[in-house]
Motif scaffolding. Structure first.
Motif, PDB file in Angstrom:
ATOM      1  N   GLY A  78      35.226  53.951  33.902  1.00 45.13           N
ATOM      2  CA  GLY A  78      35.230  53.374  32.573  1.00 45.13           C
ATOM      3  C   GLY A  78      34.782  51.924  32.475  1.00 45.13           C
ATOM      4  N   ALA A  79      35.528  50.929  32.954  1.00 50.05           N
ATOM      5  CA  ALA A  79      36.853  51.066  33.478  1.00 50.05           C
ATOM      6  C   ALA A  79      37.712  49.929  32.929  1.00 50.05           C
ATOM      7  N   VAL A  80      38.930  50.308  32.520  1.00 52.89           N
ATOM      8  CA  VAL A  80      39.966  49.313  32.278  1.00 52.89           C
ATOM      9  C   VAL A  80      40.908  49.397  33.469  1.00 52.89           C
ATOM     10  N   LEU A  81      40.977  48.329  34.226  1.00 51.35           N
ATOM     11  CA  LEU A  81      41.704  48.330  35.491  1.00 51.35           C
ATOM     12  C   LEU A  81      43.089  47.722  35.328  1.00 51.35           C
ATOM     13  N   ASP A  82      44.107  48.496  35.711  1.00 52.41           N
ATOM     14  CA  ASP A  82      45.454  47.969  35.870  1.00 52.41           C
ATOM     15  C   ASP A  82      45.459  47.228  37.207  1.00 52.41           C
ATOM     16  N   PRO A  83      45.721  45.921  37.222  1.00 53.15           N
ATOM     17  CA  PRO A  83      45.574  45.156  38.466  1.00 53.15           C
ATOM     18  C   PRO A  83      46.749  45.309  39.435  1.00 53.15           C
ATOM     19  N   CYS A  84      47.682  46.235  39.165  1.00 55.27           N
ATOM     20  CA  CYS A  84      48.863  46.327  40.030  1.00 55.27           C
ATOM     21  C   CYS A  84      48.490  46.660  41.474  1.00 55.27           C
ATOM     22  N   GLY A  85      47.473  47.496  41.667  1.00 52.40           N
ATOM     23  CA  GLY A  85      47.047  47.822  43.024  1.00 52.40           C
ATOM     24  C   GLY A  85      46.449  46.623  43.727  1.00 52.40           C
ATOM     25  N   LEU A  86      45.606  45.890  43.009  1.00 53.21           N
ATOM     26  CA  LEU A  86      44.980  44.708  43.584  1.00 53.21           C
ATOM     27  C   LEU A  86      46.014  43.617  43.833  1.00 53.21           C
ATOM     28  N   ASP A  87      47.005  43.510  42.939  1.00 53.22           N
ATOM     29  CA  ASP A  87      48.076  42.531  43.132  1.00 53.22           C
ATOM     30  C   ASP A  87      48.802  42.768  44.452  1.00 53.22           C
ATOM     31  N   LYS A  88      49.018  44.019  44.778  1.00 54.17           N
ATOM     32  CA  LYS A  88      49.730  44.342  46.017  1.00 54.17           C
ATOM     33  C   LYS A  88      48.839  44.159  47.238  1.00 54.17           C
TER      34      LYS A  88
END
Length: 549
Positions: free
Chosen positions: A54-64
């Motif tokens: 798409g993309a709308v990225l939830d940054p929770c993965g990158l935050d970790k």
């Protein structure tokens, strides 16, 4: 080609696919143990060339993964400022208010991104840690140990003759062996499909479900551009013919990402997903936005939509399936990249612990446990009934009952338990004589375009003398079965115009595969009602070359 002698290279972990899952796994492996030998093999000509989201990225993965990603220059530059939901009719639209929606649907903490560019940046971070990344290296075969576990992969086979035989110019490739092999090919990858079948990993699970996502990048009139605006629509033009909807994301530089998703469990074989997308752009709300602009890119890919109840067993002797090879998309949020990243990290942590214990070639049960009970499982479990409700009872029920179910799941319970999906998407297709032919307007060349013109904007290319990577189990089925019974839907469900029925006076119809057009979406492997088409990897580097998808 199993009897060919090849050179072999030994690694601690071999990763197939340089998407968000594979790259997150590579980075986490080296974060935990800098001395590990880690290799990532990518079939695209470069990292990101085959990434479409798409993309709308939830940054929770990158935050970790990398809490300092901002300081490292991650290409997350456009935070969501406005979140719109619309129900479309043919001539107008109704705004769906945000306040009744569960908190998980809120996008304001997320970023509009090109996942291709995010992956390019992640690859740079991985290489700085010492990960070896080889683009243009399609992994065409698995290598097994004598005990039946996965030992590695064959990569880099080039120059086969058109019939698949070895010629003078054939390069046999090499074997890359690992203590563990991670498969992160994306949706419906050929190696993941083999592994799921060989080890019966789907046993006891619901069938995986899929959608077809098509996307264009447009440069629009600056006066109409609203950076950070996210819009999702449902309803027209699909109506009751299929589930799905559109997205419009306002990126930087006066560009928008506009896309359309069609759930592949539709019944009517006359449905033409690509033309539904083109028709959407003539809706007054969308046409007003696009007029005066120009399309600069196009692409398509399948999306895993089965969710929590469709995830196969993720571990097998010698390795694990990551990200979209499992199917970790949160369907109502239209997001899976964050879960892909989290899955890569979880697999890496399990593999490092195993290697430190002196293990190799066995399973990684800690990875499976973390995915199902940790952040990924919790994310997917809350929305597990939205897709089956939509499939069983339609869009309105999905909005009402699915919304209610998401709310109750935030409190830890569901009135529905866990609903099943029923048939797979191929079996959902009904005979053509049960449905009316759908009349689609001709593309106008300004807002809407024919497939072949649009495919040129995917910059896809396949060397023509290689074997066709779209393999038919029975070459007679397309005409004798699919044409006769289903009006051969491959002519329509393919978003790249790969398949056609050629009818010439005085001759029998012929099924033609224009594999040079293929954008590797895998829809044919999923939707063919006879399950007669198998997608396998072409030689490395071939396929689309997406710049900013």
């Amino acid at each position: 080609m199993a009897d060919i002698e090849r050179e072999a290279m030994e690694y601690d972990v071999v990763i197939v696919g340089a998407g968000p899952a594979g790259l997150s796994a590579a980075i986490r492996l080296k974060q935990l143990d800098a001395d590990l030998d880690v290799v990532v093999l990518e079939k695209g000509s470069e990292v990101g060339a085959h990434i479409l989201s798409g993309a709308v990225l939830d940054p929770c993965g990158l935050d970790k993964l990398m809490p300092d990603w901002k300081d490292k220059g991650a290409p997350l530059n456009v935070q969501v400022k406005k979140d719109n939901f619309y129900m479309l009719g043919e001539a107008g639209e109704i705004r769906i208010p945000n306040w009744p929606m569960p908190p998980l649907m809120d996008n304001h903490h997320n970023y509009i991104v090109s996942m291709g560019n995010v992956c390019r940046w992640m690859a740079e971070q991985a290489e700085e840690l010492g990960v070896e990344i080889f683009p243009g290296m399609a992994c065409s075969e698995l290598v097994y140990r004598e005990d039946g576990s996965v030992k590695g992969v064959v990569a880099g086979v080039f120059g086969l003759e058109a019939d698949g035989s070895i010629g003078e110019g054939t390069e046999p490739g090499m074997e890359l062996h690992g203590k563990y092999v991670f498969i992160s090919e994306g949706v419906r990858g050929s190696l993941a499909k083999e592994i799921i079948g060989k080890y019966d990993l789907q046993a006891g699970k619901e069938p995986q479900k899929f959608g077809l996502g098509m996307k264009e990048i447009w440069e629009i009139d600056p006066a109409k551009h609203k950076e950070g605006t996210v819009t999702h629509t449902m309803g027209w033009p699909l109506g009751g013919n299929a589930g799905g909807g559109s997205f419009i994301y306002h990126m930087e530089n006066n560009q928008i990402f506009i896309g359309f998703v069609v759930h592949l469990n539709y019944k009517n074989p006359h449905l033409f997903p690509y033309m539904e997308f083109q028709r959407l752009k003539h809706h007054p709300m969308v046409a007003e936005l696009l007029e005066g602009g120009k399309r600069v890119a196009y692409g398509a890919r399948a999306i895993s939509e089965g969710g929590f109840q469709s995830m196969p067993k993720m571990t097998f002797p010698g390795g694990a399936l990551l990200g979209c090879s499992v199917g970790m998309v949160n369907v109502p949020r239209i997001k899976g990249n964050h879960n892909a990243m989290l899955s890569g990290m979880a697999a890496a942590e399990a593999a490092v612990a195993a290697i430190k214990d002196g293990r190799s070639g066995d399973e990684l049960p800690d990875y499976e446990t973390e995915v199902r009970t940790g952040a990924i499982g919790k994310d997917l479990k809350k929305v597990r009934n939205v897709k089956p409700i939509w499939s069983k009872w339609g869009l309105t029920a999905s909005l009402m009952l699915g919304g209610l179910d998401m709310w109750t799941n935030t409190l830890g319970f569901s009135f529905f338990g866990t609903l099943g999906h029923g048939k797979n998407d191929a079996d959902a297709t009904q005979p053509a004589d049960k449905h009316k032919v759908i009349d689609y307007p001709k593309p106008d060349g300004k807002l809407s375009f024919d497939r072949l013109t649009n495919v040129s904007f995917a910059m896809t290319n396949h060397e023509e003398s290689q074997p066709c990577h779209l393999q038919l189990a029975d070459p007679d089925v397309p005409v004798n079965v699919n044409l006769a019974k289903y009006a051969e839907p491959a002519q329509r469900y393919c978003p790249a115009g790969v398949y056609e029925i050629v009818e010439e006076e005085g001759k029998d119809p012929r099924f033609v595969i224009n594999f040079q057009n293929c954008v590797h979406c895998k829809t044919c492997d999923i939707k063919d009602p006879s399950q007669n088409i198998t997608w396998v990897t072409p030689q490395g580097g071939d396929g689309p070359n997406y710049p900013n998808m």
